[in-house]
Design a protein around this motif. Structure first.
Motif, PDB file in Angstrom:
ATOM      1  N   ARG A 146       0.635  -1.328   0.064  1.00 35.90           N
ATOM      2  CA  ARG A 146       0.009   0.029   0.046  1.00 35.90           C
ATOM      3  C   ARG A 146       0.750   1.491  -0.074  1.00 35.90           C
ATOM      4  O   ARG A 146       0.569   2.333  -0.638  1.00 35.90           O
ATOM      5  CB  ARG A 146      -0.933   0.099   1.112  1.00 35.90           C
ATOM      6  CG  ARG A 146      -1.675   1.052   1.345  1.00 35.90           C
ATOM      7  CD  ARG A 146      -2.760   1.085   2.536  1.00 35.90           C
ATOM      8  NE  ARG A 146      -3.946   1.718   2.268  1.00 35.90           N
ATOM      9  CZ  ARG A 146      -5.105   1.306   1.923  1.00 35.90           C
ATOM     10  NH1 ARG A 146      -5.434   0.075   1.959  1.00 35.90           N
ATOM     11  NH2 ARG A 146      -6.064   2.164   1.874  1.00 35.90           N
ATOM     12  N   ARG A 147       1.964   1.398   0.764  1.00 35.54           N
ATOM     13  CA  ARG A 147       2.800   2.398   0.871  1.00 35.54           C
ATOM     14  C   ARG A 147       3.499   2.627  -0.373  1.00 35.54           C
ATOM     15  O   ARG A 147       3.600   3.778  -0.752  1.00 35.54           O
ATOM     16  CB  ARG A 147       4.053   2.191   1.809  1.00 35.54           C
ATOM     17  CG  ARG A 147       4.577   3.519   2.374  1.00 35.54           C
ATOM     18  CD  ARG A 147       4.775   3.729   3.649  1.00 35.54           C
ATOM     19  NE  ARG A 147       5.109   4.787   4.260  1.00 35.54           N
ATOM     20  CZ  ARG A 147       4.074   5.740   4.943  1.00 35.54           C
ATOM     21  NH1 ARG A 147       2.909   5.327   4.981  1.00 35.54           N
ATOM     22  NH2 ARG A 147       4.698   6.845   5.342  1.00 35.54           N
ATOM     23  N   ASP A 148       4.023   1.724  -1.036  1.00 33.40           N
ATOM     24  CA  ASP A 148       4.575   1.763  -2.440  1.00 33.40           C
ATOM     25  C   ASP A 148       3.646   2.148  -3.616  1.00 33.40           C
ATOM     26  O   ASP A 148       3.978   3.079  -4.236  1.00 33.40           O
ATOM     27  CB  ASP A 148       5.388   0.605  -2.804  1.00 33.40           C
ATOM     28  CG  ASP A 148       6.546   0.315  -2.007  1.00 33.40           C
ATOM     29  OD1 ASP A 148       7.125   1.234  -1.402  1.00 33.40           O
ATOM     30  OD2 ASP A 148       7.076  -0.878  -2.058  1.00 33.40           O
ATOM     31  N   TYR A 149       2.326   1.587  -3.288  1.00 32.66           N
ATOM     32  CA  TYR A 149       1.388   2.086  -4.321  1.00 32.66           C
ATOM     33  C   TYR A 149       1.218   3.572  -4.299  1.00 32.66           C
ATOM     34  O   TYR A 149       0.995   4.268  -5.094  1.00 32.66           O
ATOM     35  CB  TYR A 149       0.181   1.145  -3.912  1.00 32.66           C
ATOM     36  CG  TYR A 149      -1.282   1.677  -4.813  1.00 32.66           C
ATOM     37  CD1 TYR A 149      -1.095   1.366  -6.114  1.00 32.66           C
ATOM     38  CD2 TYR A 149      -2.095   2.339  -4.422  1.00 32.66           C
ATOM     39  CE1 TYR A 149      -2.366   1.516  -6.709  1.00 32.66           C
ATOM     40  CE2 TYR A 149      -3.193   2.814  -5.196  1.00 32.66           C
ATOM     41  CZ  TYR A 149      -3.283   2.301  -6.378  1.00 32.66           C
ATOM     42  OH  TYR A 149      -4.541   2.700  -7.087  1.00 32.66           O
ATOM     43  N   ALA A 150       1.041   3.974  -2.779  1.00 31.66           N
ATOM     44  CA  ALA A 150       0.622   5.699  -2.622  1.00 31.66           C
ATOM     45  C   ALA A 150       1.864   6.404  -3.088  1.00 31.66           C
ATOM     46  O   ALA A 150       1.732   7.361  -3.809  1.00 31.66           O
ATOM     47  CB  ALA A 150       0.628   5.763  -1.048  1.00 31.66           C
ATOM     48  N   ALA A 151       3.139   5.825  -2.867  1.00 34.67           N
ATOM     49  CA  ALA A 151       4.199   6.566  -3.505  1.00 34.67           C
ATOM     50  C   ALA A 151       4.252   6.684  -5.041  1.00 34.67           C
ATOM     51  O   ALA A 151       4.633   7.830  -5.433  1.00 34.67           O
ATOM     52  CB  ALA A 151       5.545   6.108  -3.031  1.00 34.67           C
ATOM     53  N   ALA A 152       3.761   5.633  -5.730  1.00 36.15           N
ATOM     54  CA  ALA A 152       3.850   5.800  -7.158  1.00 36.15           C
ATOM     55  C   ALA A 152       2.595   6.548  -7.517  1.00 36.15           C
ATOM     56  O   ALA A 152       3.154   7.473  -8.553  1.00 36.15           O
ATOM     57  CB  ALA A 152       3.605   4.276  -7.584  1.00 36.15           C
ATOM     58  N   VAL A 153       1.430   6.829  -7.048  1.00 40.55           N
ATOM     59  CA  VAL A 153       0.347   7.481  -7.209  1.00 40.55           C
ATOM     60  C   VAL A 153       1.009   9.127  -7.151  1.00 40.55           C
ATOM     61  O   VAL A 153       0.673   9.805  -8.033  1.00 40.55           O
ATOM     62  CB  VAL A 153      -1.104   7.301  -6.409  1.00 40.55           C
ATOM     63  CG1 VAL A 153      -1.762   8.619  -6.700  1.00 40.55           C
ATOM     64  CG2 VAL A 153      -1.533   5.981  -6.825  1.00 40.55           C
ATOM     65  N   MET A 154       1.611   9.275  -6.106  1.00 41.66           N
ATOM     66  CA  MET A 154       2.061  10.459  -5.661  1.00 41.66           C
ATOM     67  C   MET A 154       3.004  11.035  -6.596  1.00 41.66           C
ATOM     68  O   MET A 154       3.166  12.175  -7.327  1.00 41.66           O
ATOM     69  CB  MET A 154       2.696  10.805  -4.360  1.00 41.66           C
ATOM     70  CG  MET A 154       3.083  12.307  -3.955  1.00 41.66           C
ATOM     71  SD  MET A 154       1.781  13.418  -4.033  1.00 41.66           S
ATOM     72  CE  MET A 154       2.832  14.866  -4.184  1.00 41.66           C
ATOM     73  N   SER A 155       3.955  10.030  -7.106  1.00 42.47           N
ATOM     74  CA  SER A 155       4.995  10.307  -8.078  1.00 42.47           C
ATOM     75  C   SER A 155       4.330  10.881  -9.331  1.00 42.47           C
ATOM     76  O   SER A 155       4.718  11.790 -10.005  1.00 42.47           O
ATOM     77  CB  SER A 155       5.724   9.184  -8.306  1.00 42.47           C
ATOM     78  OG  SER A 155       7.043   9.340  -8.671  1.00 42.47           O
ATOM     79  N   PHE A 156       3.359  10.215  -9.673  1.00 40.38           N
ATOM     80  CA  PHE A 156       2.481  10.310 -10.963  1.00 40.38           C
ATOM     81  C   PHE A 156       2.058  11.861 -10.856  1.00 40.38           C
ATOM     82  O   PHE A 156       2.191  12.641 -11.784  1.00 40.38           O
ATOM     83  CB  PHE A 156       1.453   9.362 -11.147  1.00 40.38           C
ATOM     84  CG  PHE A 156       0.519   9.748 -12.250  1.00 40.38           C
ATOM     85  CD1 PHE A 156       0.938   9.490 -13.851  1.00 40.38           C
ATOM     86  CD2 PHE A 156      -0.658  10.428 -12.172  1.00 40.38           C
ATOM     87  CE1 PHE A 156       0.185   9.913 -14.851  1.00 40.38           C
ATOM     88  CE2 PHE A 156      -1.376  10.804 -13.229  1.00 40.38           C
ATOM     89  CZ  PHE A 156      -1.138  10.572 -14.573  1.00 40.38           C
ATOM     90  N   LEU A 157       1.273  12.069  -9.986  1.00 38.51           N
ATOM     91  CA  LEU A 157       0.483  13.365  -9.716  1.00 38.51           C
ATOM     92  C   LEU A 157       1.563  14.558  -9.898  1.00 38.51           C
ATOM     93  O   LEU A 157       1.152  15.671 -10.564  1.00 38.51           O
ATOM     94  CB  LEU A 157      -0.149  13.569  -8.276  1.00 38.51           C
ATOM     95  CG  LEU A 157      -1.219  12.454  -8.238  1.00 38.51           C
ATOM     96  CD1 LEU A 157      -1.962  12.600  -6.625  1.00 38.51           C
ATOM     97  CD2 LEU A 157      -2.369  12.761  -9.305  1.00 38.51           C
ATOM     98  N   GLN A 158       2.832  14.277  -9.326  1.00 34.56           N
ATOM     99  CA  GLN A 158       3.858  15.427  -9.190  1.00 34.56           C
ATOM    100  C   GLN A 158       4.332  15.603 -10.758  1.00 34.56           C
ATOM    101  O   GLN A 158       4.850  16.839 -11.152  1.00 34.56           O
ATOM    102  CB  GLN A 158       4.992  15.259  -8.318  1.00 34.56           C
ATOM    103  CG  GLN A 158       4.371  15.591  -6.759  1.00 34.56           C
ATOM    104  CD  GLN A 158       5.679  15.372  -5.981  1.00 34.56           C
ATOM    105  OE1 GLN A 158       5.995  14.367  -5.634  1.00 34.56           O
ATOM    106  NE2 GLN A 158       5.811  16.429  -5.340  1.00 34.56           N
ATOM    107  N   SER A 159       4.279  14.484 -11.507  1.00 36.36           N
ATOM    108  CA  SER A 159       4.820  14.532 -12.891  1.00 36.36           C
ATOM    109  C   SER A 159       4.092  14.925 -14.047  1.00 36.36           C
ATOM    110  O   SER A 159       4.578  15.427 -14.968  1.00 36.36           O
ATOM    111  CB  SER A 159       5.536  12.985 -13.105  1.00 36.36           C
ATOM    112  OG  SER A 159       4.237  12.313 -13.644  1.00 36.36           O
ATOM    113  N   VAL A 160       2.948  15.158 -13.776  1.00 34.40           N
ATOM    114  CA  VAL A 160       1.874  15.637 -14.761  1.00 34.40           C
ATOM    115  C   VAL A 160       2.128  17.193 -14.823  1.00 34.40           C
ATOM    116  O   VAL A 160       2.126  17.788 -13.963  1.00 34.40           O
ATOM    117  CB  VAL A 160       0.403  15.239 -14.408  1.00 34.40           C
ATOM    118  CG1 VAL A 160      -0.458  15.819 -15.485  1.00 34.40           C
ATOM    119  CG2 VAL A 160       0.205  13.724 -14.127  1.00 34.40           C
ATOM    120  N   GLU A 161       2.384  17.754 -16.265  1.00 34.48           N
ATOM    121  CA  GLU A 161       2.286  18.819 -16.448  1.00 34.48           C
ATOM    122  C   GLU A 161       1.018  19.740 -16.207  1.00 34.48           C
ATOM    123  O   GLU A 161      -0.095  19.128 -16.256  1.00 34.48           O
ATOM    124  CB  GLU A 161       2.536  19.089 -18.062  1.00 34.48           C
ATOM    125  CG  GLU A 161       3.884  18.583 -18.366  1.00 34.48           C
ATOM    126  CD  GLU A 161       5.036  19.246 -18.457  1.00 34.48           C
ATOM    127  OE1 GLU A 161       4.856  20.490 -18.534  1.00 34.48           O
ATOM    128  OE2 GLU A 161       6.050  18.773 -18.396  1.00 34.48           O
TER     129      GLU A 161
END
Length: 135
Positions: free
Chosen positions: A119-134
């Motif tokens: 769950r924690r790695d999944y949340a980190a992946a989602v956060m990484s995506f959100l920050q990467s979107v222009e």
């Protein structure tokens, strides 16, 4: 650490299909509320799923999350991660928005092999995506 600054990342399913203009109305209301409550964050909406990162003063964050939990436009709400925050990730955004037209979180997660993540790695992946979107 900023005293009282916290964050929460949740995922939910829209309880019904959104009508034309409804998402824009949701965003306008969220931005006004967040401005008044000193919150910032990002909302991603794709294929009937909401992913939202919220950050700000602990009391305000808890109040808004309580409101979201009672909102009948959401079901299957899952808080992915929450906690104290040293600095804001979306400082300049009362509510940044992205959707499949900008970038697909679901495609991105599929390529990241989320089925093997906790769950924690999944949340980190989602956060990484959100920050990467222009923006």
């Amino acid at each position: 650490m900023s005293e009282g600054l916290e964050y929460s990342l949740y995922r939910s399913t829209a309880s019904r299909a959104l009508r034309a203009g409804e998402l824009e109305d949701i965003l306008a209301a969220a931005r006004a509320r967040n401005q008044a409550m000193s919150l910032s964050g990002c909302l991603h909406y794709e294929d009937g799923l909401f992913f939202q990162w919220l950050e700000g003063p602990a009391d305000a964050l808890r109040e808004v999350l309580g409101s979201i939990l009672r909102d009948d436009r959401h079901r299957d709400i899952a808080v992915l991660v929450e906690g104290a925050l040293e600095h804001r990730r979306f400082q300049d955004w009362r509510m940044r928005f992205s959707d499949r037209d900008r970038a697909s979180l679901l495609d991105w997660l599929a390529s990241a092999e989320v089925s093997t993540m906790d769950r924690r790695d999944y949340a980190a992946a989602v956060m990484s995506f959100l920050q990467s979107v222009e923006a």
